[in-house]
Write an enzyme that holds these catalytic residues in place. Structure first.
Site, PDB file in Angstrom:
ATOM      1  N   ASP A 108     -18.628 -41.113 -23.014  1.00 44.66           N
ATOM      2  CA  ASP A 108     -19.864 -41.473 -23.715  1.00 44.66           C
ATOM      3  C   ASP A 108     -21.003 -41.586 -22.703  1.00 44.66           C
ATOM      4  OD1 ASP A 108     -20.446 -43.003 -26.694  1.00 44.66           O
ATOM      5  OD2 ASP A 108     -21.933 -43.257 -25.092  1.00 44.66           O
ATOM      6  N   HIS A 116     -16.011 -39.296 -34.979  1.00 46.15           N
ATOM      7  CA  HIS A 116     -15.586 -39.537 -33.607  1.00 46.15           C
ATOM      8  C   HIS A 116     -14.892 -40.882 -33.493  1.00 46.15           C
ATOM      9  CE1 HIS A 116     -19.798 -40.755 -34.157  1.00 46.15           C
ATOM     10  NE2 HIS A 116     -19.556 -41.756 -33.330  1.00 46.15           N
TER      11      HIS A 116
HETATM   12  P1  5GP Z   1     -21.944 -43.743 -33.143  1.00 46.86           P
HETATM   13  O1  5GP Z   1     -23.039 -44.759 -33.021  1.00 46.86           O
HETATM   14  O2  5GP Z   1     -22.357 -42.565 -33.981  1.00 46.86           O
HETATM   15  O3  5GP Z   1     -20.625 -44.334 -33.566  1.00 46.86           O
HETATM   16  O4  5GP Z   1     -21.656 -43.228 -31.674  1.00 46.86           O
HETATM   17  C1  5GP Z   1     -22.298 -42.137 -31.101  1.00 46.86           C
HETATM   18  C2  5GP Z   1     -22.046 -42.214 -29.622  1.00 46.86           C
HETATM   19  O5  5GP Z   1     -22.431 -40.979 -29.058  1.00 46.86           O
HETATM   20  C3  5GP Z   1     -22.847 -43.300 -28.908  1.00 46.86           C
HETATM   21  O6  5GP Z   1     -21.964 -44.211 -28.252  1.00 46.86           O
HETATM   22  C4  5GP Z   1     -23.723 -42.525 -27.926  1.00 46.86           C
HETATM   23  O7  5GP Z   1     -23.886 -43.178 -26.698  1.00 46.86           O
HETATM   24  C5  5GP Z   1     -22.969 -41.217 -27.793  1.00 46.86           C
HETATM   25  N1  5GP Z   1     -23.817 -40.076 -27.484  1.00 46.86           N
HETATM   26  C6  5GP Z   1     -24.974 -39.732 -28.104  1.00 46.86           C
HETATM   27  N2  5GP Z   1     -25.494 -38.614 -27.551  1.00 46.86           N
HETATM   28  C7  5GP Z   1     -24.629 -38.242 -26.561  1.00 46.86           C
HETATM   29  C8  5GP Z   1     -24.635 -37.153 -25.623  1.00 46.86           C
HETATM   30  O8  5GP Z   1     -25.531 -36.310 -25.593  1.00 46.86           O
HETATM   31  N3  5GP Z   1     -23.601 -37.090 -24.744  1.00 46.86           N
HETATM   32  C9  5GP Z   1     -22.573 -38.024 -24.766  1.00 46.86           C
HETATM   33  N4  5GP Z   1     -21.595 -37.861 -23.864  1.00 46.86           N
HETATM   34  N5  5GP Z   1     -22.551 -39.053 -25.633  1.00 46.86           N
HETATM   35  C10 5GP Z   1     -23.576 -39.161 -26.513  1.00 46.86           C
END
Ligand code: 5GP
Length: 120
Positions: free
Chosen positions: A38, A108
């Protein structure tokens, strides 16, 4: 199973990662899943595990997704070991939909560990 079309059609940021359009620190990849670090870790170790199939979240997953979802879960121990989490253990979180705070609309699993995590 071949997910080339799903990968091409994936309009999320994870689609860009799957297509190699933006970099990611990959830990594991096979025909079904990709695991990468992440970008904004919420624990000392924070890995995301995503299916290559376009599944927005678990609300829209169905019996046709049993194989890929089962595969994701069965690969967690291997991915955790690659991330150095096998000894201390880990937590898995999956945000699904608006109330959960899901930001990226591609399914995810957050794999978190590398330290003692706050009680959940
Ligand atoms: P959600 O909030 O949708 O459960 O989690 C999305 C996750 O994706 C977040 O923890 C965020 O930091 C991660 N994330 C968002 N954009 C990117 C990216 O461009 N690269 C990586 N490696 N992680 C990302």
């Amino acid at each position: 199973m071949n997910f080339d079309k799903d990968i091409q059609d994936n309009t999320t940021i994870f689609g860009k990662i799957l297509r190699g359009e933006i970099p990611a620190e990959k830990l594991y990849e096979d025909d079904y899943v990709l695991a990468f670090k992440d970008i904004m870790p919420k624990a000392r170790v924070h890995v995301l595990v995503i299916p290559k199939k376009c599944i927005q979240d678990l609300r829209v997953a169905g019996p046709e997704d049993a194989e890929i979802l089962g595969h994701m879960m069965c690969k967690i121990s291997e991915i955790a070991k690659l991330a150095g989490l096998d000894k201390g253990g880990f937590r898995i979180i999956s945000n699904n939909g608006e109330h959960s705070g899901q930001e990226v609309p591609h399914l995810h699993l957050h794999l978190l560990g590398g330290e003692f995590l706050p009680k959940f």
